[in-house]
Design an enzyme around this catalytic site. Structure first.
Site, short mmCIF file in Angstrom:
data_model
loop_
_atom_site.label_atom_id
_atom_site.label_comp_id
_atom_site.label_asym_id
_atom_site.label_seq_id
_atom_site.Cartn_x
_atom_site.Cartn_y
_atom_site.Cartn_z
N TYR A 42 1.65 -12.63 -2.87
CA TYR A 42 3.00 -12.45 -2.31
C TYR A 42 3.00 -11.67 -0.99
CZ TYR A 42 3.94 -14.34 -6.81
OH TYR A 42 3.91 -15.15 -7.90
N SER B 222 -5.68 -27.62 9.75
CA SER B 222 -4.59 -27.74 10.72
C SER B 222 -5.04 -28.57 11.91
CB SER B 222 -4.23 -26.32 11.17
OG SER B 222 -3.48 -26.36 12.36
N LYS C 292 -9.68 -21.69 10.60
CA LYS C 292 -9.58 -23.06 10.04
C LYS C 292 -10.85 -23.84 10.36
CE LYS C 292 -5.70 -22.60 8.00
NZ LYS C 292 -5.71 -22.45 6.54
N TYR D 11 -6.74 -17.31 14.28
CA TYR D 11 -6.24 -18.17 13.19
C TYR D 11 -6.90 -19.54 13.25
CZ TYR D 11 -3.28 -21.46 10.68
OH TYR D 11 -2.85 -22.47 9.86
N ARG E 18 5.24 -32.52 19.49
CA ARG E 18 4.54 -32.25 18.23
C ARG E 18 4.85 -33.36 17.23
NH1 ARG E 18 2.92 -29.10 21.26
NH2 ARG E 18 2.54 -26.87 21.05
N PHE F 257 10.41 -23.24 25.20
CA PHE F 257 9.30 -22.75 26.01
C PHE F 257 8.81 -23.81 27.00
CE2 PHE F 257 8.37 -20.05 22.03
CZ PHE F 257 9.18 -19.01 22.48
P1 NAD Z 1 2.83 -19.47 3.49
O1 NAD Z 1 2.52 -18.17 4.14
O2 NAD Z 1 4.24 -19.80 3.20
O3 NAD Z 1 2.00 -19.61 2.13
C1 NAD Z 1 0.76 -19.02 1.95
C2 NAD Z 1 0.79 -18.28 0.63
O4 NAD Z 1 -0.48 -17.70 0.40
C3 NAD Z 1 1.82 -17.15 0.61
O5 NAD Z 1 2.59 -17.28 -0.56
C4 NAD Z 1 0.98 -15.89 0.61
O6 NAD Z 1 1.61 -14.85 -0.10
C5 NAD Z 1 -0.30 -16.37 -0.07
N1 NAD Z 1 -1.52 -15.66 0.29
C6 NAD Z 1 -2.01 -15.41 1.52
N2 NAD Z 1 -3.20 -14.78 1.42
C7 NAD Z 1 -3.46 -14.65 0.10
C8 NAD Z 1 -4.53 -14.10 -0.64
N3 NAD Z 1 -5.59 -13.53 -0.05
N4 NAD Z 1 -4.49 -14.17 -1.99
C9 NAD Z 1 -3.44 -14.73 -2.62
N5 NAD Z 1 -2.38 -15.26 -1.97
C10 NAD Z 1 -2.41 -15.20 -0.63
O7 NAD Z 1 2.14 -20.58 4.40
P2 NAD Z 1 2.27 -22.17 4.34
O8 NAD Z 1 3.03 -22.59 5.52
O9 NAD Z 1 2.69 -22.60 2.99
O10 NAD Z 1 0.75 -22.56 4.61
C11 NAD Z 1 -0.13 -22.90 3.56
C12 NAD Z 1 -1.47 -23.23 4.17
O11 NAD Z 1 -1.32 -24.28 5.12
C13 NAD Z 1 -2.14 -22.09 4.93
O12 NAD Z 1 -3.52 -22.15 4.70
C14 NAD Z 1 -1.83 -22.39 6.36
O13 NAD Z 1 -2.80 -21.83 7.24
C15 NAD Z 1 -1.91 -23.90 6.35
N6 NAD Z 1 -1.16 -24.54 7.44
C16 NAD Z 1 0.17 -24.25 7.60
C17 NAD Z 1 0.88 -24.81 8.65
C18 NAD Z 1 2.32 -24.47 8.87
O14 NAD Z 1 2.82 -24.66 9.98
N7 NAD Z 1 3.07 -24.01 7.87
C19 NAD Z 1 0.23 -25.71 9.53
C20 NAD Z 1 -1.12 -26.01 9.32
C21 NAD Z 1 -1.80 -25.40 8.26
N1 UDP Z 2 8.99 -23.67 20.60
C1 UDP Z 2 10.04 -23.32 21.44
N2 UDP Z 2 10.76 -22.22 21.13
C2 UDP Z 2 10.51 -21.43 20.04
C3 UDP Z 2 9.45 -21.82 19.19
C4 UDP Z 2 8.71 -22.94 19.51
O1 UDP Z 2 10.29 -23.99 22.43
O2 UDP Z 2 11.20 -20.43 19.84
C5 UDP Z 2 8.20 -24.87 20.93
C6 UDP Z 2 6.74 -24.57 21.18
O3 UDP Z 2 6.53 -24.31 22.55
C7 UDP Z 2 6.08 -25.86 20.74
C8 UDP Z 2 6.99 -26.41 19.63
O4 UDP Z 2 8.23 -25.72 19.79
O5 UDP Z 2 6.08 -26.78 21.79
C9 UDP Z 2 6.46 -26.15 18.24
O6 UDP Z 2 6.13 -24.79 18.14
P1 UDP Z 2 5.62 -24.16 16.76
O7 UDP Z 2 5.28 -22.72 17.05
O8 UDP Z 2 6.62 -24.43 15.70
O9 UDP Z 2 4.33 -25.00 16.43
P2 UDP Z 2 2.91 -25.09 17.18
O10 UDP Z 2 3.11 -24.72 18.62
O11 UDP Z 2 2.03 -24.16 16.47
O12 UDP Z 2 2.50 -26.52 17.03
#
Ligand code: NAD
Ligand code: UDP
Length: 337
Positions: free
Chosen positions: A35, A126, A155, A151, A233, A220
């Site tokens: 959490y 990602s 990955k 970050y 995107r 942005f």
């Molecule tokens: P999120 O932060 O909502 O969910 C991640 C969950 O993992 C959270 O509930 C957090 O409490 C838990 N957590 C983190 N570290 C932990 C640990 N060490 N032990 C136990 N629990 C832990 O994020 P999300 O958006 O659901 O992302 C899930 C996965 O997808 C992540 O690996 C993230 O990097 C990847 N991802 C997310 C996005 C995005 O834009 N949301 C894009 C690409 C990849």
């Molecule tokens: N973006 C924006 N204003 C904001 C947040 C994001 O214009 O306040 C734009 C950002 O420049 C990008 C797109 O929205 O082009 C998606 O951004 P996000 O951070 O959601 O995803 P990522 O850039 O990681 O793909």
């Protein structure tokens, strides 16, 4: 008997949606979450939505002893490893936390999968691994670029660790899912993304602006080489993304080879198009202005999805408008809590 699937980070944004789809598909999801970026009431929401009490453990994935006991008790048939820290900007300021948490948790998970003979891993990667793509749509053969942030680097390193462990048989099989931009929320409006503090991502910033929590959205940059000058995107509805995880588990259950797959829609949308989709579907006006480019932003990226569609027998079903409607419903629900 249902196959038990460990869902690390299962109370988070993508994990909580995936739990619903897994239940529907006949799996038994079991959540481990610490959490650090979610809240325990999400479990109650899942109960309301599914009628099931989801078994869950409050634990850190880096706590290998605690996790060992959980693995011993549960006899998992597979793991979906969502748990990670995900804020790109924070990762630049706190790289050690990011490496420790994201790399450390994967190492514990793979070690325990080997020890307890758990065969199948689905990993959250990602599209950041591609950096600024050399060609579009970007396919899985595209080279992995030098990471733009700690970050992104976690990955890439996690993908490398998975590949090395597969080669050495420390890991039986894995599907690595390279997500594009997850957006939206469950259509019920009962679960969704819970951004901590000021959101960095576009869609939570849009919904918080519409809700009056933020005074205006800054776009942005509008002089990129795209159709309206704003970045492009590939925004995928979180429910479609959740379903890809179920399909990945089904695929691994059929003893198919390990693979890395793009999970996107195949369609690129500009920031302005996304704002317009939000305004149109919700019938409201958003306060926004054009500002400076954000450092490190990629001009455009969207997915080639033919490999994931064929491999997983999966396709996205939701539009950008669906995602914008559902994201707004969720924001409105949060406003009532
Ligand atoms: P999120 O932060 O909502 O969910 C991640 C969950 O993992 C959270 O509930 C957090 O409490 C838990 N957590 C983190 N570290 C932990 C640990 N060490 N032990 C136990 N629990 C832990 O994020 P999300 O958006 O659901 O992302 C899930 C996965 O997808 C992540 O690996 C993230 O990097 C990847 N991802 C997310 C996005 C995005 O834009 N949301 C894009 C690409 C990849
Ligand atoms: N973006 C924006 N204003 C904001 C947040 C994001 O214009 O306040 C734009 C950002 O420049 C990008 C797109 O929205 O082009 C998606 O951004 P996000 O951070 O959601 O995803 P990522 O850039 O990681 O793909």
């Amino acid at each position: 008997m249902k196959t038990k699937i460990l869902i690390t980070g299962g109370a988070g944004y993508i994990g909580s949606h995936t739990v619903i789809n897994l239940l529907k598909a006949g799996y038994e999801p079991i959540i481990v979450d610490n959490y650090c970026n979610s809240e325990e009431w999400i479990l109650d929401q899942l109960h309301t939505l599914t009628g099931e009490k989801i078994k869950n453990y409050k634990a850190d994935c880096n706590d290998i002893e605690k996790l060992d006991t959980i693995f011993k008790n549960e006899q998992f048939g597979g793991v979906i490893h969502f748990a990670a820290l995900k804020a790109v900007g924070t990762s630049v300021l706190e790289p050690l936390n990011y490496y420790k948490n994201n790399i450390g948790s994967l190492l514990s998970i793979i070690e325990l999968m080997a020890k307890h003979s758990v065969p199948n891993l689905v990993f959250s990667s990602s599209c950041t691994v591609y950096g600024e793509a050399d060609y579009l749509p970007v396919n899985e053969q595209h080279p992995i670029k030098t990471a733009e942030s700690p970050y992104g680097c976690t990955k890439q390193m996690c993908e490398q660790i998975i590949n090395d462990c597969l080669k050495s048989n420390k890991l039986n099989s894995a599907v690595t899912l390279r997500y594009f931009n997850p957006v939206g929320a469950h259509p019920s409006g009962l679960i969704g993304e819970l951004p901590l503090g000021t959101p960095n991502n576009l869609v939570p910033f849009i919904t918080q602006t519409a809700a009056g929590i933020r005074s205006e959205l800054t776009i942005f940059g509008n002089d990129y080489n795209t159709k309206d000058g704003t970045c492009v995107r590939d925004y995928i509805h979180v429910v479609d993304l959740a379903e890809a995880h179920v399909k990945a588990l089904d695929y691994l259950g059929d003893n198919k080879p390990s693979v890395s797959l793009n999970i996107g829609t195949g369609r690129g949308s500009t920031v302005l198009e996304t704002v317009k989709a939000f305004e149109n579907v919700n019938n409201l006006k958003l306060n926004y202005k054009i500002g400076a480019k954000r450092e490190g932003d990629i001009e455009q990226i969207y997915a080639e999805t033919s490999l994931s569609e064929k491999t997983l027998n999966w396709k996205t079903k939701h539009s950008l408008e669906d995602a914008m409607r559902d994201a707004w419903n969720w924001q409105k629900y949060l406003g009532t809590k």
